[in-house]
Design an enzyme around this catalytic site. Structure first.
Site: not given
Length: 569
Positions: A496-498
């Site tokens: 969840y680190h775009p």
């Protein structure tokens, strides 16, 4: 029509920071548009750190966590066998800081120096360290005795912290786990036996090593961007927050951004910006809004019948995200978190501890320990992030919390597979097209296979002998590199680190200027969120996003003070 000096689109982490800093000047009028709701930081399910495990579990939707989530669906990735992955993001004032694991990691010094060397002067580590410190209220700086009995490697943690790297009095409360599970110590002992060093502070001089995660918590409660930045600004008369407002597009007059079109409760409205429009909607939505407004690659826009207002071929390109895999081990003891007949009384006591003193299991993010390691001797700095989770269950997979065990995770820090964000339609009511292209580059799988072997190496150490049960996943029959790779393809997730879909720079694929964060070739339009990062950093992205936004707020203020036109340098 309402008119403000600044219109901020997106009330996530970066938006909350910018809103707070700009409204410090009482003469500046600011409006914030956020699609989610506000006030979630007052809800028990959010304040309680362990509540995060419910946010992606459909059978626990009645608790309300799912209402704070976007659940985007990625395009099929060839590297995942053409399967689709769910990509969660926060949908609330505070953004993903309201639903994340609360782990505070800045990344490695070289990450930012690489940003600088890619053509972004002013964005090296030494440039950003003051903003990390400005934003932080480090518990040991505030109260040196707060962790008096908190040890690592037999020594007090407070004696192992270099305070030159930390701040005091900032909005973000950074604390150690309040009631860490005793199995964390077992994990540390096993890591040392496996040849890894301990590290009390991943945000200090050197990131490498194993230790406790520092968390964005205050007195045992989640402390996200709504609590730290938006909350203190809400009472200021020069701020208007409009929630449940879906941004439809940027209102342009020629090459100048003059406002935002949005939908609130089914009614389409416009809001005007005298000085600047600031996009802070994240790595998925910021490029989508640009494209819906006619800003981007002509090919992408024309495919959706959108008039090309400004050509910028880099919009939506360069998508980077962390990919992660895991092992699961059944425990012979019940020290890890889980539900069993023998722990019903203990779990009930944890409920009482939470409500009476904000201590116990419900203050846990379940991933209290972990670290950063090199995948092999050919690597010059850590390229894997490890997590030790004191439960086997996975909210992402909607697993049962019945039984006891642990999970270890290995996350690839600097992927070589690059994806993109595009459009599925010309409507803001439709989700963007998101193609992460996980494992498109075989290097990424090679490193995660190494990560699997490292996790097993730690689990096999003597320290775990009295606790280690069956390896539930992948199972000891999975041994060859090919078999491990096949397992990883079926058992992986984004962390969840775009980032990086509107990257800063001066090359042909750059979208914003590093000197201003204004969109190249346009007036009065800035982007302030993780999409401007030239590359994903080596760790969780909350802290870097805060630092980027703190610096951006200073850049915006400096333009206003100097009377400079809002043009990309």
């Amino acid at each position: 029509m309402d008119e403000f000096d600044y219109v901020i689109v997106g009330g996530g982490v970066a938006g909350c920071v910018v809103v707070n800093r700009l409204t410090e000047d009482p003469n500046v009028k600011v409006a914030l548009l956020e699609f989610g709701t506000a006030g979630n930081n007052k809800r028990q399910i959010v304040r309680m750190p362990l509540g995060m495990v419910t946010f992606m579990m459909p059978n626990l939707a009645f608790l309300g966590g799912t209402k704070m989530m976007y659940l985007f669906e990625a395009e099929p990735s060839r590297g995942l066998g053409n399967t689709r992955m769910i990509l969660p993001r926060g949908k609330a004032l505070g953004g993903s800081s309201m639903v994340n694991g609360m782990i505070y990691i800045r990344g490695q010094k070289q990450d930012y120096d690489d940003w600088r060397d890619l053509g972004n002067p002013g964005w090296g580590y030494d440039d950003l360290l003051p903003y990390f410190k400005k934003s932080e209220n480090f518990v040991l700086a505030e109260n040196p005795d707060a962790t008096r009995n908190f040890t690592l490697g037999g020594k007090p943690v407070r004696d192992q912290i270099d305070m030159r790297y930390h701040g005091r009095g900032g909005p973000v409360s950074v604390s150690p786990p309040r009631s860490p599970n005793s199995m964390c110590q077992t994990y540390f002992d096993a890591a040392v036996q496996a040849g890894y060093k301990l590290n009390a502070d991943f945000n200090g001089e050197d990131q490498e090593g194993i230790g406790y995660h520092w968390l964005t918590q205050k007195d045992g409660e989640r402390w996200g961007a709504e609590s730290s930045y938006a909350g203190p600004a809400k009472s200021r008369p020069n701020l208007k927050i409009i929630t449940e407002a879906r941004a439809l597009g940027i209102v342009m007059e020629g090459k100048r951004a003059v406002g935002v079109s949005y939908d609130v409760y089914g009614e389409t409205k416009q809001i005007r910006a005298r000085r600047e429009v600031v996009l802070a909607t994240g790595a998925f939505i910021s490029p989508q809004l640009l494209m819906l407004s006619g800003i981007g690659s002509p090919r992408e826009l024309k495919a959706q019948g959108i008039e090309v207002r400004h050509e910028l071929v880099g919009v939506g390109r360069n998508l980077q995200d962390h990919i992660d895999t895991w092992t699961k081990q059944r425990a012979l003891t019940n020290k890890t978190y889980g539900i069993s007949w023998g722990t019903m009384h203990t779990n009930a006591m944890h409920v009482l501890k939470w409500f009476s003193s904000r201590r116990g299991m419900f203050t846990s993010n379940t991933g209290e320990a972990g670290g950063f390691v090199k995948s092999g001797p050919d690597v010059d700095r850590p390229d894997l992030q490890l997590f030790f989770c004191t439960t086997m269950a996975s909210a992402q997979a909607s697993d049962s919390f019945w039984g006891h065990g642990w999970a270890m995770h290995a996350c690839l820090l600097r992927p070589k597979s690059i994806g993109h964000v595009g459009l599925k339609s010309a409507s803001a009511y439709d989700a963007p097209l998101i193609a992460p292209n996980f494992f498109d580059n075989p290097y990424d799988m090679e490193i995660l296979v190494r990560g699997m072997k490292i996790m097993r190496k730690i689990a096999d150490q003597k320290a775990f002998d009295g606790h280690r049960g069956e390896e539930v996943a992948p199972g000891r029959h999975v041994q060859s590199d090919d078999d491990i790779a096949a397992y990883v393809r079926q058992n992986c997730m984004t962390m969840y680190h775009p980032t990086s879909t509107c990257k800063m720079g001066t090359d042909p694929m750059a979208v914003v200027s590093p000197a201003t964060l204004l969109v190249h070739g346009l007036e009065n339009l800035a982007i302030v969120d993780a999409s401007v990062m030239p590359a994903v950093i080596s760790g969780n992205t909350f802290a870097p996003t805060v630092a980027v936004a703190e610096k951006a707020a200073d850049l915006i203020k400096a333009r206003a003070k100097a009377g400079s036109p809002s043009l990309a340098a």
